[in-house]
Design a protein around this motif. Structure first.
Motif, PDB file in Angstrom:
ATOM      1  N   LEU A  47      18.749  69.800 -18.359  1.00 10.53           N
ATOM      2  CA  LEU A  47      19.108  68.463 -17.891  1.00 10.53           C
ATOM      3  C   LEU A  47      17.931  67.888 -17.116  1.00 10.53           C
ATOM      4  O   LEU A  47      17.496  68.475 -16.124  1.00 10.53           O
ATOM      5  N   PRO A  48      17.390  66.744 -17.547  1.00 14.80           N
ATOM      6  CA  PRO A  48      16.206  66.182 -16.895  1.00 14.80           C
ATOM      7  C   PRO A  48      16.537  65.537 -15.565  1.00 14.80           C
ATOM      8  O   PRO A  48      17.635  65.001 -15.362  1.00 14.80           O
ATOM      9  N   SER A  49      15.584  65.571 -14.660  1.00 15.28           N
ATOM     10  CA  SER A  49      15.779  64.940 -13.351  1.00 15.28           C
ATOM     11  C   SER A  49      15.375  63.464 -13.371  1.00 15.28           C
ATOM     12  O   SER A  49      15.728  62.719 -12.459  1.00 15.28           O
ATOM     13  N   ALA A  50      14.657  63.035 -14.405  1.00  8.68           N
ATOM     14  CA  ALA A  50      14.199  61.646 -14.511  1.00  8.68           C
ATOM     15  C   ALA A  50      14.637  61.078 -15.856  1.00  8.68           C
ATOM     16  O   ALA A  50      14.766  61.812 -16.837  1.00  8.68           O
ATOM     17  N   PRO A  51      14.871  59.776 -15.929  1.00  7.78           N
ATOM     18  CA  PRO A  51      15.319  59.184 -17.194  1.00  7.78           C
ATOM     19  C   PRO A  51      14.229  59.226 -18.260  1.00  7.78           C
ATOM     20  O   PRO A  51      13.036  59.116 -17.944  1.00  7.78           O
ATOM     21  N   PRO A  52      14.606  59.365 -19.518  1.00  8.16           N
ATOM     22  CA  PRO A  52      13.630  59.413 -20.618  1.00  8.16           C
ATOM     23  C   PRO A  52      13.224  58.016 -21.086  1.00  8.16           C
ATOM     24  O   PRO A  52      12.836  57.839 -22.241  1.00  8.16           O
ATOM     25  N   PHE A  53      13.334  57.025 -20.230  1.00  4.06           N
ATOM     26  CA  PHE A  53      12.955  55.648 -20.539  1.00  4.06           C
ATOM     27  C   PHE A  53      12.630  54.975 -19.213  1.00  4.06           C
ATOM     28  O   PHE A  53      12.892  55.523 -18.139  1.00  4.06           O
ATOM     29  N   ASP A  54      12.050  53.784 -19.279  1.00  2.00           N
ATOM     30  CA  ASP A  54      11.698  53.046 -18.075  1.00  2.00           C
ATOM     31  C   ASP A  54      12.869  52.151 -17.681  1.00  2.00           C
ATOM     32  O   ASP A  54      13.115  51.128 -18.328  1.00  2.00           O
ATOM     33  N   PRO A  55      13.609  52.486 -16.623  1.00  2.00           N
ATOM     34  CA  PRO A  55      14.747  51.647 -16.244  1.00  2.00           C
ATOM     35  C   PRO A  55      14.351  50.210 -15.915  1.00  2.00           C
ATOM     36  O   PRO A  55      15.153  49.287 -16.090  1.00  2.00           O
ATOM     37  N   GLN A  56      13.110  50.020 -15.446  1.00  6.22           N
ATOM     38  CA  GLN A  56      12.679  48.677 -15.071  1.00  6.22           C
ATOM     39  C   GLN A  56      12.467  47.770 -16.281  1.00  6.22           C
ATOM     40  O   GLN A  56      12.300  46.558 -16.131  1.00  6.22           O
ATOM     41  N   ALA A  57      12.487  48.356 -17.475  1.00  6.28           N
ATOM     42  CA  ALA A  57      12.317  47.550 -18.686  1.00  6.28           C
ATOM     43  C   ALA A  57      13.597  46.812 -19.070  1.00  6.28           C
ATOM     44  O   ALA A  57      13.569  45.969 -19.976  1.00  6.28           O
ATOM     45  N   TYR A  58      14.701  47.118 -18.389  1.00 10.89           N
ATOM     46  CA  TYR A  58      15.992  46.548 -18.760  1.00 10.89           C
ATOM     47  C   TYR A  58      16.647  45.844 -17.585  1.00 10.89           C
ATOM     48  O   TYR A  58      16.592  46.319 -16.452  1.00 10.89           O
ATOM     49  N   ALA A  59      17.315  44.741 -17.890  1.00 14.33           N
ATOM     50  CA  ALA A  59      18.125  44.062 -16.876  1.00 14.33           C
ATOM     51  C   ALA A  59      19.478  44.744 -16.716  1.00 14.33           C
ATOM     52  O   ALA A  59      20.081  44.709 -15.646  1.00 14.33           O
ATOM     53  N   GLU A  60      19.961  45.372 -17.794  1.00 20.02           N
ATOM     54  CA  GLU A  60      21.238  46.079 -17.774  1.00 20.02           C
ATOM     55  C   GLU A  60      21.089  47.394 -18.530  1.00 20.02           C
ATOM     56  O   GLU A  60      20.432  47.440 -19.578  1.00 20.02           O
ATOM     57  N   VAL A  61      21.696  48.444 -18.006  1.00 16.46           N
ATOM     58  CA  VAL A  61      21.808  49.713 -18.722  1.00 16.46           C
ATOM     59  C   VAL A  61      23.279  50.124 -18.693  1.00 16.46           C
ATOM     60  O   VAL A  61      23.846  50.374 -17.620  1.00 16.46           O
ATOM     61  N   HIS A  62      23.897  50.139 -19.856  1.00 15.33           N
ATOM     62  CA  HIS A  62      25.286  50.554 -19.987  1.00 15.33           C
ATOM     63  C   HIS A  62      25.313  52.013 -20.443  1.00 15.33           C
ATOM     64  O   HIS A  62      24.521  52.417 -21.307  1.00 15.33           O
ATOM     65  N   VAL A  63      26.197  52.793 -19.872  1.00 11.50           N
ATOM     66  CA  VAL A  63      26.281  54.215 -20.182  1.00 11.50           C
ATOM     67  C   VAL A  63      27.674  54.540 -20.697  1.00 11.50           C
ATOM     68  O   VAL A  63      28.685  54.187 -20.065  1.00 11.50           O
ATOM     69  N   VAL A  64      27.713  55.188 -21.853  1.00 12.35           N
ATOM     70  CA  VAL A  64      28.961  55.698 -22.415  1.00 12.35           C
ATOM     71  C   VAL A  64      28.818  57.207 -22.550  1.00 12.35           C
ATOM     72  O   VAL A  64      27.830  57.700 -23.110  1.00 12.35           O
ATOM     73  N   GLY A  65      29.774  57.947 -22.008  1.00 11.89           N
ATOM     74  CA  GLY A  65      29.791  59.395 -22.169  1.00 11.89           C
ATOM     75  C   GLY A  65      31.035  59.808 -22.926  1.00 11.89           C
ATOM     76  O   GLY A  65      32.128  59.277 -22.697  1.00 11.89           O
ATOM     77  N   TRP A  66      30.861  60.757 -23.834  1.00  9.00           N
ATOM     78  CA  TRP A  66      31.995  61.258 -24.610  1.00  9.00           C
ATOM     79  C   TRP A  66      32.061  62.775 -24.473  1.00  9.00           C
ATOM     80  O   TRP A  66      31.035  63.458 -24.563  1.00  9.00           O
ATOM     81  N   SER A  67      33.267  63.272 -24.215  1.00 10.18           N
ATOM     82  CA  SER A  67      33.505  64.712 -24.172  1.00 10.18           C
ATOM     83  C   SER A  67      32.624  65.370 -23.105  1.00 10.18           C
ATOM     84  O   SER A  67      32.621  64.945 -21.953  1.00 10.18           O
ATOM     85  N   MET A  68      31.831  66.370 -23.463  1.00 11.20           N
ATOM     86  CA  MET A  68      30.962  67.021 -22.479  1.00 11.20           C
ATOM     87  C   MET A  68      29.860  66.085 -21.982  1.00 11.20           C
ATOM     88  O   MET A  68      29.248  66.328 -20.938  1.00 11.20           O
ATOM     89  N   GLY A  69      29.625  64.993 -22.691  1.00 10.87           N
ATOM     90  CA  GLY A  69      28.656  64.005 -22.236  1.00 10.87           C
ATOM     91  C   GLY A  69      29.081  63.285 -20.972  1.00 10.87           C
ATOM     92  O   GLY A  69      28.230  62.743 -20.252  1.00 10.87           O
ATOM     93  N   VAL A  70      30.380  63.301 -20.669  1.00 12.95           N
ATOM     94  CA  VAL A  70      30.845  62.712 -19.405  1.00 12.95           C
ATOM     95  C   VAL A  70      30.275  63.516 -18.237  1.00 12.95           C
ATOM     96  O   VAL A  70      29.741  62.960 -17.277  1.00 12.95           O
ATOM     97  N   TRP A  71      30.378  64.831 -18.344  1.00 14.64           N
ATOM     98  CA  TRP A  71      29.813  65.708 -17.305  1.00 14.64           C
ATOM     99  C   TRP A  71      28.290  65.588 -17.264  1.00 14.64           C
ATOM    100  O   TRP A  71      27.692  65.490 -16.191  1.00 14.64           O
ATOM    101  N   ALA A  72      27.641  65.593 -18.427  1.00 17.75           N
ATOM    102  CA  ALA A  72      26.173  65.559 -18.469  1.00 17.75           C
ATOM    103  C   ALA A  72      25.629  64.279 -17.836  1.00 17.75           C
ATOM    104  O   ALA A  72      24.622  64.310 -17.115  1.00 17.75           O
ATOM    105  N   ALA A  73      26.268  63.152 -18.093  1.00 11.55           N
ATOM    106  CA  ALA A  73      25.810  61.896 -17.492  1.00 11.55           C
ATOM    107  C   ALA A  73      26.031  61.901 -15.985  1.00 11.55           C
ATOM    108  O   ALA A  73      25.200  61.390 -15.223  1.00 11.55           O
ATOM    109  N   GLN A  74      27.163  62.457 -15.550  1.00 12.05           N
ATOM    110  CA  GLN A  74      27.412  62.569 -14.115  1.00 12.05           C
ATOM    111  C   GLN A  74      26.319  63.400 -13.443  1.00 12.05           C
ATOM    112  O   GLN A  74      25.870  63.101 -12.335  1.00 12.05           O
ATOM    113  N   GLN A  75      25.829  64.430 -14.137  1.00  7.72           N
ATOM    114  CA  GLN A  75      24.805  65.316 -13.595  1.00  7.72           C
ATOM    115  C   GLN A  75      23.420  64.674 -13.578  1.00  7.72           C
ATOM    116  O   GLN A  75      22.573  65.059 -12.768  1.00  7.72           O
ATOM    117  N   THR A  76      23.170  63.732 -14.476  1.00  7.62           N
ATOM    118  CA  THR A  76      21.811  63.213 -14.661  1.00  7.62           C
ATOM    119  C   THR A  76      21.726  61.719 -14.354  1.00  7.62           C
ATOM    120  O   THR A  76      21.092  61.311 -13.383  1.00  7.62           O
TER     121      THR A  76
END
Length: 222
Positions: A47-76
């Protein structure tokens, strides 16, 4: 964690999708949000400690987590200081191995200890809910080796207790009442305890209609 950009056109919005255990991008290529860049994350052996993209490049970032991805997004993603956006958890919880708020521990351990080709096939059939959905899924199943999937489950079990007391990342949740992987009542208990509003549906754990809505239709601006 592996991240695959499925759409990268320098749009002002990003849809970041955390898929479930054992996934890759194959089942989710068909969903193309009209007005967003689209990035999929999977493989939670690390699990990476930093995002794999530049957050400043976006005005909005929407996150959808499914199944174990809910936990993974909470962690990262909860630590990444992302721009504003919706945070939608689908058929999962932030306590993935928990008798009352996730997958019961005995079932999780049994899945890990008994994982082979036959048991994985059975798991995927239960995940899809019905035979017709399962037949469609078999045409686009992820192509990851079984030893990777076992290691991913081991790493999730080891890391599951981390960051459980961090602020809740999710702003809304979706629970499919026909889910046969993460018990629906455990999901509802989790979100009620955390104060996250829940939409109940009649879907199974995996359902193309869910992904079509939350990965595609929802992000089309009229």
């Amino acid at each position: 964690m592996i991240t695959i950009p499925l759409i990268s056109l320098s749009r002002p919005r990003l849809l970041l999708f955390f898929a479930g255990w054992g996934a890759d991008e194959t089942p989710f290529r068909q969903y193309t949000p009209e007005d967003c860049d689209y990035l999929i994350a999977y493989d939670y052996r690390s699990l990476p400690s930093a995002p794999p993209f530049d957050p400043q490049a976006y005005a909005e970032v929407h996150v959808v987590g499914w199944s174990m991805g809910v936990w993974a997004a909470q962690q990262t993603a909860s630590q990444w200081h992302l721009p504003p956006g919706r945070r939608i958890a689908i058929n999962g919880t932030i306590h993935p191995i928990d008798d009352g708020r996730g997958i019961p521990e005995a079932i999780f351990r049994g899945t890990l200890e008994g994982l082979d080709g036959a048991s994985l096939h059975k798991f995927l059939r239960r995940m899809c809910g019905g035979q017709q959905e399962f037949r469609r899924f078999l045409g686009m199943t992820p192509r990851r080796p079984l030893d990777e999937l076992k290691d991913e489950l081991r790493q999730i079990a080891l890391r599951q207790p981390e960051n459980l007391h961090a602020p809740v990342f999710w702003t809304e949740a979706v629970t499919g009442m026909a889910d046969r992987i993460v018990p629906p009542q455990n999901q509802l208990r989790e979100w009620q305890t955390l104060g996250v509003p829940v939409t109940r549906t009649e879907h199974a754990h995996y359902d193309e209609d869910l992904f079509r809505l939350y990965l595609q239709d929802l992000w089309t601006r009229h």
